[in-house]
Design an enzyme around this catalytic site. Structure first.
Site, PDB file in Angstrom:
ATOM      1  N   HIS A  18       0.726  -1.151   0.108  1.00  0.00           N
ATOM      2  CA  HIS A  18      -0.098  -0.207  -0.033  1.00  0.00           C
ATOM      3  C   HIS A  18       0.915   1.399  -0.070  1.00  0.00           C
ATOM      4  CE1 HIS A  18      -3.788   2.281   1.231  1.00  0.00           C
ATOM      5  NE2 HIS A  18      -2.729   3.011   1.565  1.00  0.00           N
ATOM      6  N   GLU A  19       1.730   1.187   0.933  1.00  0.00           N
ATOM      7  CA  GLU A  19       2.792   2.654   1.025  1.00  0.00           C
ATOM      8  C   GLU A  19       3.787   2.691  -0.033  1.00  0.00           C
ATOM      9  OE1 GLU A  19       1.772   4.748   3.027  1.00  0.00           O
ATOM     10  OE2 GLU A  19       0.438   3.568   4.258  1.00  0.00           O
ATOM     11  N   HIS A  22       1.856   4.573  -3.069  1.00  0.00           N
ATOM     12  CA  HIS A  22       2.264   6.082  -2.406  1.00  0.00           C
ATOM     13  C   HIS A  22       3.382   6.444  -2.834  1.00  0.00           C
ATOM     14  CE1 HIS A  22      -1.705   6.137  -0.755  1.00  0.00           C
ATOM     15  NE2 HIS A  22      -1.511   5.669   0.046  1.00  0.00           N
TER      16      HIS A  22
END
Length: 417
Positions: A18-19, A22
């Site tokens: 997920h990170e 980003h």
């Protein structure tokens, strides 16, 4: 111990991917990413690569990517401050020593008259009562308490980028969770095979009720006790509901239809209740294209099911007591781990889809909330006041923490009291 290892691996993978979404798209947009963190709170481990510090933190409650411009710079230099300047080979300032200047003998000590580290990248300062102008390197560092912090020129800050670039940097986190679920389910299908037919029998256990009743591989189960079966899940549901009860199976074998009497054996189910099983698996085949298709369809199915559950929660058809927090997830992960690696893989895919959907909800402090503010900016033609937006996110984060405490308390009551 297996549960703990499983939760660390699954949680770490979900948060990391997920990170990473980003981070990847933020860097592609040219945003300076100061930190990539797994967890919150005090640092346990860290290392720096290029411009980003990668950290593992104490509290395993998520993660974050700290992008330049999202928070006010912590080091402020005002006119009248004395700072030390260190220069690179191009005669540009490469380090600005904010304190402990005596430890940097090579630094030129000046008194600041004007400083701009965002747009002009210049420092106007007095040296021996002579006013001078110094150019600052775009990757210069501020040294405070001997800790370096790279400056962030405006074109490297989050707010300087276009609306599509910022939206993609935020949306990429949840997107990667859907991609991860697809990858896990595709690998699952490559290892387990994909269903050939929703009613076709594959592997039969030689010690199960199906084998004793005379069922054979490649038989098609059409109905049980007169109830027509549309999916394999229909079949397993009926069997699980009738432990130690004789059932009439209508089957098709080599084009001929017949009936077989099967009495499911009994075992303890996932939630501690009794359920029936007969020792058969669904017929499968191994193909790359079929596995990819399975990954897509299963990811879509899990997405629809979770969205339906959220809709029921909003309309009051689904109780808050049915939500699972960290304790519940830990408990369910242990149950999945006990049922084998393939069940654990599916559980990880479900958690990944769930994380992606939850983060896309238009709630403050979540990615969906940030996307909502970017959308408002696109409609209004100007951004929302950063202080007001920050306050909304702060309140939203506090409410989310309160919800997590309530759900965790429900989990403790459910599983331990």
């Amino acid at each position: 111990m297996n549960t703990l290892i499983s939760i660390i691996i699954i949680f770490g993978l979900l948060v990391f991917i997920h990170e990473w979404g980003h981070l990847y798209f933020a860097k592609r947009a040219g945003i300076l990413c100061r930190e990539f963190a797994i967890g919150f709170g005090p640092k346990i481990f860290s290392f720096k690569k290029d411009e980003t510090v990668y950290t593992i933190r104490l509290l395993p409650l998520g993660g974050f990517v700290r992008m330049a411009g999202e928070d006010p710079e912590s080091i402020q230099i005002k006119p009248g401050f004395e700072v030390g300047l260190v220069f690179n080979g191009n005669n540009k300032v490469s380090q600005i020593i904010v304190n402990n200047k005596s430890k940097h003998q090579d630094a030129k000590v000046v008194t600041v008259e004007h400083i701009d580290l965002e747009r002009e990248l210049v420092i106007t300062a007095y040296e021996d009562d002579v006013l001078q102008k110094f150019k600052v390197d775009e990757k210069a560092e501020l040294i405070y308490d001997e800790q370096p912090t790279q400056i962030a020129p405006y074109d490297r800050q989050f707010g300087s980028k276009t609306i599509p670039q910022r939206a993609m940097a935020i949306f990429a986190g949840p997107l990667m969770n859907f991609v991860l679920a697809f990858v896990i389910l595709t690998i699952f299908a490559l290892l387990q095979g994909t269903p050939v037919d929703q009613s076709k029998v594959g592997m039969i256990s030689p010690e199960g009720a199906a084998f004793e009743a005379g069922l054979q591989e490649n038989d098609r189960i059409l109905a049980i006790n007169g109830q027509r079966l549309e999916t394999w899940n229909d079949l397993t549901t009926v069997i699980q509901q009738h432990p130690n009860q004789e059932l009439t199976f209508e089957i098709e074998r080599d084009g001929m239809q017949s009936t077989v009497q099967v009495t499911p054996d009994e075992r303890v189910g996932q939630h501690g209740d009794k359920e029936g099983f007969i020792g058969v698996g669904q017929a499968t085949e191994f193909s790359i294209l079929g596995s990819v298709k399975y990954g897509v369809t299963e990811t879509y199915m899990f997405t629809v099911l979770i969205l339906e559950a959220l809709g029921m929660l909003v309309t009051g058809q689904f109780s808050l007591d049915h939500l699972a927090g960290p304790v519940g997830i830990y408990n369910y992960t242990g149950e999945a781990a006990a049922m084998g690696i393939f069940v654990l893989m599916k559980w990880a895919a479900i958690l990944s889809v769930n994380l992606g959907i939850i983060n896309l909800l238009p709630l403050p402090a979540l990615d969906g909330g940030r996307l909502m503010f970017i959308g408002l900016e696109a409609v209004r033609g100007k951004p929302v006041d950063p202080q007001k937006e920050g306050m909304v996110h702060f309140i939203g984060f506090a409410l989310l923490m309160l919800l997590m405490l309530v759900v965790t308390w429900n989990d403790i009551n459910k599983f331990f009291l």
